[in-house]
Design an enzyme around this catalytic site. Structure first.
Site, mmCIF file in Angstrom:
data_model
loop_
_atom_site.group_PDB
_atom_site.id
_atom_site.type_symbol
_atom_site.label_atom_id
_atom_site.label_comp_id
_atom_site.label_asym_id
_atom_site.label_seq_id
_atom_site.Cartn_x
_atom_site.Cartn_y
_atom_site.Cartn_z
ATOM 1 C CB VAL A 1 -9.474 4.593 1.321
ATOM 2 C CG1 VAL A 1 -9.557 5.487 2.565
ATOM 3 C CG2 VAL A 1 -8.311 3.617 1.461
ATOM 4 N N GLY B 1 -10.291 6.810 -2.444
ATOM 5 C CA GLY B 1 -9.359 6.212 -3.403
ATOM 6 C C GLY B 1 -9.515 4.705 -3.456
ATOM 7 C CE LYS C 1 -5.762 -0.245 3.209
ATOM 8 N NZ LYS C 1 -4.320 -0.116 3.585
ATOM 9 C CG ASP D 1 4.051 -0.610 -0.880
ATOM 10 O OD1 ASP D 1 4.776 -0.399 -1.880
ATOM 11 O OD2 ASP D 1 2.812 -0.661 -0.953
ATOM 12 N N GLY E 1 -7.345 1.055 -4.481
ATOM 13 C CA GLY E 1 -6.068 0.419 -4.754
ATOM 14 C C GLY E 1 -6.263 -1.039 -5.092
ATOM 15 N N GLY E 2 -5.158 -1.737 -5.315
ATOM 16 C CA GLY E 2 -5.265 -3.139 -5.666
ATOM 17 C C GLY E 2 -5.730 -4.005 -4.520
ATOM 18 C CG MET E 3 -4.848 -5.081 0.094
ATOM 19 S SD MET E 3 -3.355 -5.061 1.111
ATOM 20 C CE MET E 3 -4.014 -5.677 2.658
ATOM 21 C CB ALA E 4 -8.154 -1.801 0.731
#
Length: 553
Positions: free
Chosen positions: A27, A20, A42, A135, A22-25
């Protein structure tokens, strides 16, 4: 889209697939050669590798997650850097996330309880270590191949009491759809903020959708602060009332009205699932949510109806909430003097006889005055009828029969009393025909319906009802049909009053939740609220002047 890391070996890990982004990392699924196992890798994207804020968050997640050793928190195996890109090695969980489960719609209650049975202890454990997740959401709860649930992603977590701002640059951090009202406003947080997010997850798992949805993240954050969540049962009717009560308590705007721990929320949910479709107030007297359908309406919201005096019984208990016990008066024994007793008795008897005669004369006078008034009223009505005046204004409206529904725009209830009363432990609204003595029950909802107010044209009745844990304004037709909500909030709305033209309702509302009330107006069909008065004091019981120019309160 190809990924430059696919097929490469980072440290002792061979990257095989993307799990997957995401905005930060990102995986990845990877194979750890030395341990002969599959892991999750990650990696911070290259374009963020030089951003101090994201680097700090990444390092922080490693530090916090490595200190949280709980069976339902995803463990961190390793940490390193590859060509300037930091990475975290974690346990690989092949079952996806709760977010993936929700793609097929709402979850069964048994599955929800099974998930919370694992996540709740993990969240309480983190809080016990002084860590706020900040979060919590379905995509941050991962599932293994046996259905086990694990809490993950402590990238923006904060340690309680910490004053450093390394985890945020400016404004508010988190996901708006799961933010608590205090988090959306940038206020100091405590564990109850995470519990609100868990409540949002509970709402979503039970209904298949989030409580607040809008076009922009900002508008969703505003809704978290200002908007009452919809009834879960209105989205998924299979949800029982007790389960709905648990969900709505978890989503209270004021944090002191929510659950105090995830374990408490879980136990309340289990109890709600076990009792069936009844009110939790019946089985949990201390359940601190305003009753959706109370057996006994909460004290202090409206006066208790008067009761006929009863003969004295055994001395009442002096426990909490009971009436104080009056001291017993000791009577002094009088001397046994027959002559004195006879004399005193004669005086008392004469006095009582005189008082009785005075009361009879007063009643005769009042009866005569009422008969004269009734005769004058009848003569005025007959005169108005003969002169062509509107007969509807003086006509006594019969109480509808059982097969009549009280259609909209009726002729009103002239010649009848409109009131609320307690029957079998619940408050409802009634109408009493003064000509026939027949009483008609207008509301039958198990919640408390109180303080009815007839519209000037006699066609509608405004009232307040405790149908979703706090009193809201409702309007119905004069015969009790077509009951509809005028305004839905989590705040206490009280004492509706019609304007002389029937175009507006004035009422009071505890808009700040501080026990004081402001005055507002709204149209009977709903619409925009208009603030009349807000001065930090308790303003209530508004009433219009006949010309509509003034409101007394």
């Amino acid at each position: 889209m190809t990924d430059e890391l696919l097929g490469k070996k980072i440290g002792g890990y061979e990257i095989t697939d993307v799990i997957g982004r995401g905005g930060m990392a990102t995986v990845y699924r990877a194979y750890q050669v030395s341990m002969n196992r599959v892991v999750a890798l990650k990696v911070l994207p290259r374009h963020l590798a030089n951003d101090d804020t994201y680097l700090q968050r990444f390092h922080r997640e490693v530090k916090i997650a490595s200190q949280l050793e709980h069976r339902n928190i995803v463990p961190v195996h390793d940490y390193g850097e590859y060509e300037g890109q930091p990475y975290i090695v974690m346990r690989y969980l092949p079952g996806g996330s709760v977010d993936d489960l929700l793609k097929n719609g709402p979850l069964a209650l048994e599955q929800i309880i099974e998930l919370l049975d694992q996540i709740a202890p993990a969240l309480d454990y983190a809080h016990g270590k002084g860590v706020l997740h900040r979060d919590l959401k379905p995509s941050n709860v991962l599932i293994d191949d046996n259905g086990g649930a694990y809490l993950t992603d402590f990238g923006i977590a904060r340690i309680l009491g910490e004053t450093s701002s390394v985890v945020t640059t400016q404004g508010v951090v988190g996901t708006p759809s799961y933010m608590s009202p205090e988090q959306a406003q940038g206020q100091p947080l405590d564990p109850r903020s995470d519990l609100y997010a868990l409540g949002v997850m509970l709402f979503e798992m039970a209904t298949g959708r989030r409580p607040f949805e809008s076009d922009t993240p900002y508008s969703i954050a505003v809704m978290q602060v200002t908007t009452t969540p919809p009834s879960p049962r209105s989205i998924n009717p299979a949800i029982s009332r007790p389960v709905e009560q648990v969900i709505l308590k978890a989503l209270k705007k004021r944090r002191d009205e929510r659950f105090s721990s995830a374990a408490e929320m879980l136990e309340a949910l289990k109890e709600a699932a076990s009792v069936g479709n009844v009110d939790l107030a019946d089985t949990q007297p201390g359940f601190a949510i305003g009753p959706t359908e109370p057996v006994v309406p909460p004290a202090g919201r409206f006066p208790e109806p008067p009761r006929m005096p009863t003969p004295p019984q055994a001395p009442p208990s002096t426990g909490s909430g009971s009436m104080p016990r009056l001291p017993r008066v000791r009577r002094r024994r009088r001397p046994n003097n027959m002559l004195v007793g006879t004399f005193i008795g004669g005086l008392v008897g004469c006095g009582l006889l005189a008082l009785l005669i005075a009361l009879i004369l007063l009643l005769i006078q009042q009866t005569s005055e009422r008969e004269l008034a009734a005769t004058a009223s009848a003569e005025a009505a007959e005169s108005a009828r003969r002169s062509g005046a509107d007969a509807a204004a003086i006509r006594t409206t019969p109480v509808p029969s059982d097969n009549e529904t009280g259609a909209a725009g009726g002729t009103g209830v002239t010649g009848a009393l409109l009131y609320f009363a307690e029957r079998d432990g619940n408050f409802d609204i009634y109408r009493l025909d003064l000509a026939t003595g027949e009483e008609q029950r207008l509301t039958t909802h198990p919640a408390a319906d109180v303080y009815p107010m007839m519209s000037p044209d006699g066609g509608q009745i405004a009232f307040q009802s405790d149908r979703d844990n706090s009193f809201d304004l409702f309007v119905m037709d004069a015969g009790g049909a077509n009951q509809r909500r005028v305004l839905r909030t989590s705040l206490l709305e009280r004492m509706p009053a019609w304007s002389p033209d029937g175009e507006l309702l004035a009422f009071s509302m505890d808009a700040r939740g501080d026990g004081n009330h402001d005055l507002y107006t709204i149209r009977p069909g709903g619409g925009e609220l208009q603030l009349l008065l807000s001065n930090g004091r308790r303003n209530s019981h508004p009433r219009w002047s006949p010309d509509g120019r003034y409101i007394v309160f």
